[in-house]
Design a protein around this motif. Structure first.
Motif, mmCIF file in Angstrom:
data_model
loop_
_atom_site.group_PDB
_atom_site.id
_atom_site.type_symbol
_atom_site.label_atom_id
_atom_site.label_comp_id
_atom_site.label_asym_id
_atom_site.label_seq_id
_atom_site.Cartn_x
_atom_site.Cartn_y
_atom_site.Cartn_z
ATOM 1 N N TYR A 1 35.360 59.596 20.085
ATOM 2 C CA TYR A 1 34.686 58.372 20.156
ATOM 3 C C TYR A 1 35.529 57.082 21.071
ATOM 4 C CZ TYR A 1 31.761 54.263 19.344
ATOM 5 O OH TYR A 1 31.215 53.047 19.373
ATOM 6 N N ARG A 2 36.646 57.105 20.777
ATOM 7 C CA ARG A 2 37.606 56.177 21.482
ATOM 8 C C ARG A 2 37.704 56.246 22.877
ATOM 9 N NH1 ARG A 2 39.747 51.077 20.878
ATOM 10 N NH2 ARG A 2 41.383 50.804 22.324
ATOM 11 N N GLU A 3 37.736 57.928 23.382
ATOM 12 C CA GLU A 3 37.917 58.280 24.770
ATOM 13 C C GLU A 3 36.660 58.211 25.383
ATOM 14 O OE1 GLU A 3 39.074 62.334 27.153
ATOM 15 O OE2 GLU A 3 39.686 62.179 24.912
ATOM 16 N N ALA A 4 35.420 58.352 24.636
ATOM 17 C CA ALA A 4 34.469 58.072 25.270
ATOM 18 C C ALA A 4 33.815 56.515 25.492
ATOM 19 C CB ALA A 4 32.932 58.474 24.286
ATOM 20 N N ALA A 5 34.325 55.669 24.461
ATOM 21 C CA ALA A 5 34.422 54.180 24.675
ATOM 22 C C ALA A 5 35.171 53.790 25.831
ATOM 23 C CB ALA A 5 34.758 53.743 23.423
ATOM 24 N N GLY A 6 36.356 54.389 26.050
ATOM 25 C CA GLY A 6 37.163 53.986 27.164
ATOM 26 C C GLY A 6 36.731 54.370 28.482
ATOM 27 N N LEU A 7 36.097 55.157 28.577
ATOM 28 C CA LEU A 7 35.271 55.957 29.910
ATOM 29 C C LEU A 7 33.900 54.871 30.097
ATOM 30 C CD1 LEU A 7 34.933 57.772 32.017
ATOM 31 C CD2 LEU A 7 33.393 59.474 30.557
ATOM 32 N N GLU B 1 33.485 52.665 33.301
ATOM 33 C CA GLU B 1 32.323 52.678 34.242
ATOM 34 C C GLU B 1 31.928 50.988 34.203
ATOM 35 O OE1 GLU B 1 29.760 55.017 32.331
ATOM 36 O OE2 GLU B 1 30.792 57.017 32.927
ATOM 37 N N LEU B 2 31.929 50.280 33.328
ATOM 38 C CA LEU B 2 31.430 48.940 33.045
ATOM 39 C C LEU B 2 32.135 48.089 33.985
ATOM 40 C CD1 LEU B 2 30.085 48.618 29.393
ATOM 41 C CD2 LEU B 2 28.844 48.856 31.360
ATOM 42 N N LEU B 3 33.427 48.104 34.002
ATOM 43 C CA LEU B 3 34.517 47.422 34.711
ATOM 44 C C LEU B 3 34.367 47.569 36.355
ATOM 45 C CD1 LEU B 3 37.464 47.359 32.424
ATOM 46 C CD2 LEU B 3 35.679 45.511 32.660
ATOM 47 N N MET B 4 34.114 48.993 36.470
ATOM 48 C CA MET B 4 34.042 49.391 37.791
ATOM 49 C C MET B 4 32.907 48.929 38.736
ATOM 50 S SD MET B 4 34.368 53.398 39.532
ATOM 51 C CE MET B 4 35.795 53.565 38.443
ATOM 52 N N ARG B 5 31.742 48.840 38.355
ATOM 53 C CA ARG B 5 30.623 48.475 38.843
ATOM 54 C C ARG B 5 30.837 46.756 39.485
ATOM 55 N NH1 ARG B 5 24.667 49.610 38.584
ATOM 56 N NH2 ARG B 5 23.655 47.793 39.876
ATOM 57 N N PRO B 6 31.295 45.902 38.645
ATOM 58 C CA PRO B 6 31.393 44.527 39.359
ATOM 59 C C PRO B 6 32.671 44.696 40.326
ATOM 60 C CG PRO B 6 31.415 44.607 36.752
ATOM 61 C CD PRO B 6 31.361 45.764 37.296
ATOM 62 N N ALA B 7 33.561 45.482 40.276
ATOM 63 C CA ALA B 7 34.551 45.647 41.190
ATOM 64 C C ALA B 7 33.995 46.004 42.506
ATOM 65 C CB ALA B 7 35.657 46.235 40.536
ATOM 66 N N ILE B 8 33.098 47.046 42.543
ATOM 67 C CA ILE B 8 32.435 47.626 43.472
ATOM 68 C C ILE B 8 31.624 46.575 44.254
ATOM 69 C CG2 ILE B 8 31.112 49.323 44.580
ATOM 70 C CD1 ILE B 8 32.384 51.342 42.338
ATOM 71 N N VAL B 9 30.779 45.954 43.241
ATOM 72 C CA VAL B 9 29.725 45.043 43.871
ATOM 73 C C VAL B 9 30.750 43.991 44.485
ATOM 74 C CG1 VAL B 9 28.360 43.108 43.109
ATOM 75 C CG2 VAL B 9 27.943 45.426 42.340
ATOM 76 N N ARG B 10 31.871 43.249 44.019
ATOM 77 C CA ARG B 10 32.587 42.221 44.655
ATOM 78 C C ARG B 10 33.229 42.745 46.169
ATOM 79 N NH1 ARG B 10 32.753 37.683 45.857
ATOM 80 N NH2 ARG B 10 31.963 37.418 43.650
ATOM 81 N N GLY B 11 33.675 44.033 46.023
ATOM 82 C CA GLY B 11 34.352 44.726 47.045
ATOM 83 C C GLY B 11 33.336 44.733 48.279
ATOM 84 N N VAL B 12 32.063 45.178 47.872
ATOM 85 C CA VAL B 12 31.003 45.001 49.042
ATOM 86 C C VAL B 12 30.716 43.525 49.492
ATOM 87 C CG1 VAL B 12 28.485 45.613 49.463
ATOM 88 C CG2 VAL B 12 29.963 47.127 48.205
#
Length: 76
Positions: free
Chosen positions: A15-21, A25-36
């Motif tokens: 569960y902890r590993e899944a939560a980390g994954l 994912e949740l942190l990556m999307r805003p970073a990609i959006v900001r990059g674009v």
């Protein structure tokens, strides 16, 4: 091997590993959006958003009247 359940250590680890994954994912999307966003210009915007920006730019742009400026300069 013990079947993973939310109550045992293996289940908690999974569960902890899944939560980390999911967190990644949740942190990556805003970073990609900001990059674009950092790479696009006003000319790249869809027409409706470009019109919104241009309307705001027009509203906040100071209005200069050459004749008023000339009058102020000559009054000094």
């Amino acid at each position: 091997m013990e079947e993973p359940t939310i109550e045992n250590d293996l289940g908690k680890q999974i569960y902890r590993e899944a939560a980390g994954l999911k967190t990644s994912e949740l942190l990556m999307r805003p970073a990609i959006v900001r990059g674009v966003a950092n790479r696009i210009t006003k000319d790249d915007l869809p027409e409706d958003l470009k019109a919104q920006v241009e309307g705001t730019e027009e509203a906040i742009r100071p209005i200069f009247h050459p004749s008023l400026i000339a009058d102020k300069l000559l009054d000094r």
